[in-house]
Structures are given as structure tokens and as C-alpha cells.
Design an enzyme around this catalytic site. Sequence first.
Site, mmCIF file in Angstrom:
data_model
loop_
_atom_site.group_PDB
_atom_site.id
_atom_site.type_symbol
_atom_site.label_atom_id
_atom_site.label_comp_id
_atom_site.label_asym_id
_atom_site.label_seq_id
_atom_site.Cartn_x
_atom_site.Cartn_y
_atom_site.Cartn_z
ATOM 1 N N MET A 97 -10.289 42.788 38.975
ATOM 2 C CA MET A 97 -11.399 43.414 39.705
ATOM 3 C C MET A 97 -11.323 43.070 41.195
ATOM 4 S SD MET A 97 -14.228 42.383 36.810
ATOM 5 C CE MET A 97 -13.523 40.722 36.701
ATOM 6 N N GLY A 106 -8.961 44.396 27.550
ATOM 7 C CA GLY A 106 -8.327 43.085 27.695
ATOM 8 C C GLY A 106 -8.807 42.118 26.646
ATOM 9 N N GLY A 133 -2.759 49.972 34.069
ATOM 10 C CA GLY A 133 -1.612 49.436 33.344
ATOM 11 C C GLY A 133 -1.523 49.911 31.911
ATOM 12 N N LYS A 181 -19.302 49.004 33.138
ATOM 13 C CA LYS A 181 -19.607 48.773 34.547
ATOM 14 C C LYS A 181 -18.529 49.425 35.395
ATOM 15 C CE LYS A 181 -21.696 44.221 33.653
ATOM 16 N NZ LYS A 181 -21.401 44.151 32.211
ATOM 17 N N ASP A 223 -17.000 49.131 26.756
ATOM 18 C CA ASP A 223 -16.934 49.215 28.215
ATOM 19 C C ASP A 223 -15.981 50.338 28.610
ATOM 20 O OD1 ASP A 223 -14.283 48.305 28.266
ATOM 21 O OD2 ASP A 223 -14.837 46.239 28.720
ATOM 22 N N VAL A 265 16.886 30.556 -4.615
ATOM 23 C CA VAL A 265 16.332 31.833 -5.070
ATOM 24 C C VAL A 265 15.304 31.601 -6.168
ATOM 25 C CG1 VAL A 265 16.870 34.037 -6.175
ATOM 26 C CG2 VAL A 265 18.397 33.105 -4.419
#
Length: 437
Positions: free
Chosen positions: A336, A261, A365, A229, A207, A24
Amino acid sequence: MSAPFLLGLSLAGRRVVAVGGGAVTARRVADLVAEGAVVEVVAPELDPRLRELADAGRIAWAARGYAGAADLDGAWLVHVVTDDPSVDAQVAADAEARQIFCVAAGSAALGTARVPARSSVPTATGPVSVAVHAADDPRRAVHVRNALEEHLAAEAAAYLDSGVIDLRARRPRGGWVALVGAGPGDEGLLTRRASQLLASADVVVTDRLVPRSVLDRLPAGVRVIDVGKRPQHHPVPQVEINRILVQEARAGHGVVRLKGGDPYVLGRGGEERLDCEAAGIPVEVVPGITSAVSVPAAAGIPVTHRGLARGFTVVTGHEEIPQLPTGGDHTLVLLMGVARLRDTTDLLRAHGRPATTPVGIVERGWTADQRVTLGTLADIADRAEAVGVSSPAVVVVGDVVTLAHGWAAQAAETGGGAATPAGGHTAYPSVPKESVA
């Protein structure tokens, strides 16, 4: 002792006496030394960490037991914890008589000072010290401290809505770019560093897979440039995205390139970093939780599992699948991969994967709209068309798919899961978040 008055002490250059040489004391002395205190430990023996400090000349050591009040001469603070309660009580009494605050770690009631559960949390505006006292309940104090750490470390989440603080005004000057992974779709999976950088950005280049709620809470005045995209629709080519990042940073702006991601998993983050660095722009990369692993996990599918799969490969479904291991014990994850799903399944069978190989498709997801479609290489394309599977989705091929939520029900319905059940497809909605957590 009543509830303490919490007070910050400046101990740099001031004498502190610690009586006792155990674990301690070692923890407390390490903190005191870090604050610049001049520490002397009075103890016959030392914990290895204290001995290391003594050997390095960072603390003084009186290698004996407590000898009386004279040991406390010149001290601004005393800390005591020994294996003898009578010694602890004597040290506390001597400190009281000399009007020196004393921390009695073995029995708080003996002392005149207490050390709260403390930490220093780095935030986008600089370090913040946290100190929590919880009425002699150290476990509760630590729990509350940890909760405050989480809150402060995710400072952006705490302040973006309220506008309490403009983090951009407190950051270093000059343009910069941060390539930030937003995770798989649940804003709660955003990292602390990602939140801090978003709170200090002038421009966010995003994105389409980024959680909308993250963008909605950005500080007023932050420009959002959508370069997302979509299948068969790439309105902003990659070379133009790179140019935007360089141009905005050269204008002196803090730029976050926010990507679903992880920016380095089929996200072209490497290309963006190289272009920025070639232009002399400082770049920070903040990894995100990749959808290649996390989205299958949300459906109950591990990419590896003892006895089922020893490895996995992540590939883009935009291109023809290369020759890969064909056994069910090697998991294939397609990002993809919806548009070319039928061609891909045909190719995998031609490469040697059995038609009965389990396949799972996880759409959206980690969102409230998550949906899982299960099948095999022989029928998954038909099943996907029947339910209208669309991007964003992650396709998983391999024996690990049999661990998915809902696979057992499908296997019972189809007599093993290989054949299409009566009525066509089987699609399973998301498992409730509380069940996944």
C-alpha cells in the site's frame, strides 16, 4: 491376469498373513494394521518398522521362513514378497489352493489380488478414499492418484460451478468465522483449506483484492458482503467489519472473511480474530500466500538472495517509514505504498539509502495485467507518475531488484540503470505465466 475388479475389503478383526519382512511388507502391513486387521508376519528377519510393530504387540511374528500351506490357516488375505521367487510362487499357489486371495507384490502375475495406488483425502464433506489401478503400471497409477487427490482436496473448485453438492449441508452446526487468505491475485494460488471453507460458507466478507473468479463460483445463496477499502476511501471501517463477522456468526452462519494475500500480514486479521473470540465465536485462521513475497517473485525479484540480501522488512506505505537498515543488502517491501511513494523515497534517502538504490514496483501481481516499473530511489517516483502506477502494487527497494525481469535491458539502456533513460520511464509488462511457472 486381467484387469482386476476393484473391491473394498473389510479386514478389521480378520487374519492376514504376510510372508516376507522387508520394506515393501512394512508399508503394506502398516496400512493393514491401521485398518484393524490381525496381521502375522512370517520372516526370519524384520524391517525396523515391522520390528517396532511386533515389539509393541500390534502384529504377530513367526521368526522363520515360510513352512508351507499351514501358515495360511484362517487367513482372509495373504501378502507375499520375499527375495526368493520360488517361495513367492509357492505361497501364491498354496493360497490359490485354499481359495484365499493373495497379493504377490514381487510379481503381480502370481497373485489373485492387487493393491491399487490408494489414499484417503480429507474434504469438507468428510474423507474420500481413492484407489487407482493402471494395468500393471504402478508409476502411472500413483500419478493418477495424485491428480485425483489434488482435485478432491480442492473440492470447492470442482463443485462450485456444477452445484453437484451443497457442502454447507454437511458441515457442523453453529456459527463460525474463518479468516482466509486468498493469495496474491491468481485463484490457482488459493490453498486447499481456503477452497473447502468457501464451499461451506453462508457468508463471505471480502475485500477488493480477492480474485473475482473465486467469488463468481460460490454456491448459489451465499451472501457476499464487500467491505473493500480503496485509497482514500474506506466505506466500511474496521470496527464495523468486526461487528459484521460477530453478528453473522451469532446468527448461526458460517462466515469466511476473505482477504487478499495473508490475513496476518498488514491485513488486520489479528484484530478480527480477537474481536470474534471475545464474543465467543470459534475462529479458524487459514494463511494465504502473502503478496509481500509472492508479488515480487512474479516479477523475478526474490526478497533475499545469496550475495545480495540477507533479510527483508515488510512495512505499510500508508504511514511514515521507520528507521530501517540502509544497506542494499536489506530488502524493503512496501505494501500500500503508491500514494505516498514520493514522500517515502525522499525519506529513505534522508535515512541514508543511496539515491542509486534499485526500486521495483509490481502492479496487479499474478494477474494478466501485471506490470513492472523499475528505477532507483532518485527517479522511481517520476517513473511511476509517468506510467500512472496505481494500487494494488508492491514496492521493493534494495539490490535484489536487479534480478527483476527487464532490469538488464534497462541497465543497458541507461548505462547502469541509475539514470532516467531518454523518453522518461521504463515499464515492463508481466512475464507470461508459462515463463514464470
